[in-house]
Design an enzyme around this catalytic site. Structure first.
Site, PDB file in Angstrom:
ATOM      1  N   HIS A   1      15.926 -15.217   0.168  1.00 43.31           N
ATOM      2  CA  HIS A   1      16.494 -14.562   1.718  1.00 43.31           C
ATOM      3  C   HIS A   1      17.826 -13.632   0.655  1.00 43.31           C
ATOM      4  CE1 HIS A   1      14.773 -16.236   4.785  1.00 43.31           C
ATOM      5  NE2 HIS A   1      14.785 -17.257   4.460  1.00 43.31           N
TER       6      HIS A   1
ATOM      7  N   ARG B   1       4.489  -5.002   7.678  1.00 44.21           N
ATOM      8  CA  ARG B   1       3.977  -6.431   6.912  1.00 44.21           C
ATOM      9  C   ARG B   1       4.502  -7.527   7.754  1.00 44.21           C
ATOM     10  NH1 ARG B   1       6.208  -3.642   2.261  1.00 44.21           N
ATOM     11  NH2 ARG B   1       4.728  -3.215   0.544  1.00 44.21           N
TER      12      ARG B   1
ATOM     13  N   ARG C   1       0.025  -4.840  10.043  1.00 49.55           N
ATOM     14  CA  ARG C   1      -1.054  -5.664   9.395  1.00 49.55           C
ATOM     15  C   ARG C   1      -0.811  -6.996   9.713  1.00 49.55           C
ATOM     16  NH1 ARG C   1      -0.607  -6.390   2.859  1.00 49.55           N
ATOM     17  NH2 ARG C   1       1.272  -7.412   3.295  1.00 49.55           N
TER      18      ARG C   1
ATOM     19  N   GLU D   1      -9.015  -4.244  -0.355  1.00 48.08           N
ATOM     20  CA  GLU D   1      -8.237  -4.674  -1.582  1.00 48.08           C
ATOM     21  C   GLU D   1      -9.097  -5.774  -2.309  1.00 48.08           C
ATOM     22  OE1 GLU D   1      -5.116  -6.630   0.026  1.00 48.08           O
ATOM     23  OE2 GLU D   1      -5.936  -7.220   1.937  1.00 48.08           O
TER      24      GLU D   1
ATOM     25  N   ASN E   1      -2.343  -3.096  -5.051  1.00 47.37           N
ATOM     26  CA  ASN E   1      -2.074  -4.203  -5.599  1.00 47.37           C
ATOM     27  C   ASN E   1      -2.928  -5.267  -5.948  1.00 47.37           C
ATOM     28  OD1 ASN E   1       0.445  -2.799  -5.258  1.00 47.37           O
ATOM     29  ND2 ASN E   1       1.142  -4.242  -3.765  1.00 47.37           N
ATOM     30  N   ASP E   2      -3.778  -5.812  -4.978  1.00 49.37           N
ATOM     31  CA  ASP E   2      -4.779  -6.757  -5.067  1.00 49.37           C
ATOM     32  C   ASP E   2      -6.089  -6.344  -5.751  1.00 49.37           C
ATOM     33  OD1 ASP E   2      -3.533  -9.287  -4.431  1.00 49.37           O
ATOM     34  OD2 ASP E   2      -3.654  -8.883  -2.259  1.00 49.37           O
TER      35      ASP E   2
ATOM     36  N   CYS F   1      -1.838   2.176   0.629  1.00 51.47           N
ATOM     37  CA  CYS F   1      -0.706   1.580   1.093  1.00 51.47           C
ATOM     38  C   CYS F   1      -0.162   0.597  -0.016  1.00 51.47           C
ATOM     39  CB  CYS F   1      -0.685   0.864   2.305  1.00 51.47           C
ATOM     40  SG  CYS F   1      -1.797  -0.697   2.213  1.00 51.47           S
TER      41      CYS F   1
END
Length: 542
Positions: free
Chosen positions: A189, A296, A332, A430, A453-454, A501
């Site tokens: 956090h 997200r 998403r 992805e 990324n994935d 993205c």
């Protein structure tokens, strides 16, 4: 003599100034025998009430500075103050051992933080810091002492072993040039708060902190993740030069605000922002984003101690839709799993979570959670241009099932007289399966957004979370770029648009390549929008 330390960069930028070692009132809590245990119990409960009031004020301050979603951690801390197990432990120690409230609180805090720290789940391990923060707050009230960041008249670079979320929010931003901590993770956090507050920061910095650092000249390179203590003159001159250049570049980029994302030969491209909360929305607007290409939504879940309600999600999505004033907001659906874990989902331990129960697979196996989120998104669609995007797709059958569920939700809302639009629906490409099947998938949806990324991770069979494999990980691998080209071509053949993205979309060395591939949209972190606009406007594809 100059010393150089390295950490993980949380927020970019270069800061030059004097070091200040963060001071807590961390005196050793002494065990004292007491005769009047009732009086000690009263002291403990009164301290809890005062701590609760403090946290309420902190929450209000955090809402103003970092947004409602990020401020929620202080509501979590208030709930910890009400936790029966924690309070019963303190009360039991006071009554059975006949000891002072300070010792009982410190013992309970230590026990609970050790329990959390020993857990396998990354998210749960981070809660150890929250327990320490709450117990430390109660102790400070009992002792009649607070915690300070020093009495500095000039802005400083703050160094600390660790900073709790409440300590981060309480920092006087105009007095802090940057902060550096030894502990902490990029998913904590505190790291999230640092990013949203815009404070250059390093965490996980391998160094020892002592009073000898106080007042020393230092440089924080938030781009490279480096801290220079007592820098040599040539380093200082070079960093001052880079700092000026960075400020000049940012000022120059501001002149691009309001201009179109059009190449010299007339090709237009949409330039959107990736965000995780409403605070990021402000950054998107400041950087002139044409829309939100990736909201997200899992961050709403990650920052909550229980499943967010439909109403809570609706308020956030509605605010985003209204703030963008008719520009597209692509939400998403939750992408929980892999490296993003929520304890209250009670997901079983997996040997390979990146390929396990995550994202759309959770939604399809837990339709109650999925439908709650879809209702919130559809309701928000009445207040702006909202689109839905589904992650981790591998088949046409999945998409058809998802669309059927979404249509059921939409019709249910309409039957109840609740306003909603027939929103655009797209998917993230992805997985290699989705890339290979992109010609068929394109017939089912309104758009593609390539999650590089994935896609890179699965194409190269390399865990992107494993630093030991950095030498093998190549996000510009020809196999990845070929797949991107194929996905774009298949989208256009079916008459839909395709964007990127993932992090690769912000790589300015590839911007011209993506334009030549025919990409219709790039969605990047807000700070990358103007630099990419500059490249687009200087590019001639003819």
């Amino acid at each position: 003599m100059m010393e150089i330390y390295h950490g993980k960069a949380v927020f970019g930028g270069i800061a030059i100034g004097r070091l200040s070692v963060y001071q807590r009132d961390d005196r050793q809590v002494k065990r004292k025998s007491v005769k009047d245990t009732a009086a000690e119990l009263d002291r403990f409960h009164n301290a809890r009430k005062i701590a609760d009031r403090q946290l309420k004020l902190l929450y209000e301050k955090a809402v103003r500075e970092v947004g409602e979603t990020n401020a929620a951690i202080f509501q979590v801390h208030q709930m910890m103050l009400e936790d029966d197990d924690f309070n019963e432990s303190v009360e039991n120690i006071i009554k059975t051992q006949k000891v002072n409230a300070e010792y009982a609180v410190a013992s309970t805090g230590d026990n609970y933080s050790q329990i959390f720290a020993a857990m396998e789940d990354d998210y749960m391990r981070e809660r150890a810091a929250d327990v320490r923060d709450v117990s430390g707050r109660i102790l400070a009230v009992l002792d009649g002492n607070g915690r300070t960041t020093g009495e500095n008249n000039e802005p400083v670079i703050l160094v600390a072993d660790d900073l709790a979320p409440s300590e981060t929010v309480q920092l006087e931003k105009d007095k802090i040039l940057a902060f550096v901590t030894v502990q902490g993770s990029l998913n904590s956090h505190t790291a999230i708060l640092a990013r949203t507050m815009g404070i250059p920061a390093l965490i996980g910095t391998k160094m020892s902190i002592g009073r000898d650092l106080e007042g020393k000249l230092a440089i924080v390179d938030g781009f490279a993740g480096s801290l220079y203590v007592e820098p040599e003159s040539d380093i200082l001159v070079e960093m001052e030069k880079r700092q000026r250049a960075d400020k000049e570049q940012k000022a120059l980029l501001q002149t691009l605000k309001g201009l179109n994302n059009v190449t010299r030969d007339g090709k237009h491209i949409e330039l959107y922002a990736n965000i995780g909360n409403l605070k990021d929305m402000a950054l998107a607007l400041q950087n002139d984003a044409g829309g939100i290409g990736l909201f997200r939504s899992e961050f709403i879940y990650l920052e909550s101690q229980n499943y967010p309600t439909e109403e809570e999600q609706f308020r956030i999505f509605k605010a985003a839709a209204e703030a963008m004033g008719g520009r597209r907001v692509i939400i998403r659906t939750l992408d929980i799993g892999a490296d993003k874990q929520c304890d209250y989902f009670h997901l079983e331990h997996e040997e390979n979570p990146a390929m396990g129960l995550r994202a759309i697979r959770i939604c399809l196996t837990r339709p109650d959670i999925f439908r709650t989120q879809l209702r919130a998104i559809y309701r928000a669609s009445a207040y702006g241009r909202v689109a839905i995007m589904y992650p981790m797709i591998i088949s046409v059958e999945e998409v058809r099932l998802i669309k059927a569920i979404a249509e059921e939700v939409r019709k249910e809302l309409i039957s109840k007289g609740i306003a909603c639009d027939n929103v655009e629906q797209g998917i993230m490409i992805e997985t290699p399966a989705a890339a290979v099947m992109s010609d068929e998938l394109a017939k089912e949806v309104d758009f593609f957004s390539i999650g590089t990324n994935d896609l890179t991770q699965y194409t190269l069979a390399i865990d992107r979370q494993n630093p030991k494999l950095d030498a093998f990980y190549d996000e510009k691998h020809p196999a990845v770029l070929r797949q991107i080209q194929k996905i774009i071509d298949n989208a256009h053949a079916a008459g839909i648009w395709a964007g990127i993205c993932g992090e690769l979309g912000a790589d300015t060395s590839l911007t011209e390549t993506f334009l030549a591939m025919g990409v219709d949209e790039l969605s990047v972190s807000p700070g990358h929008i103007l630099p990419i606009r500059k490249i687009i406007r200087e590019t001639d594809l003819s």
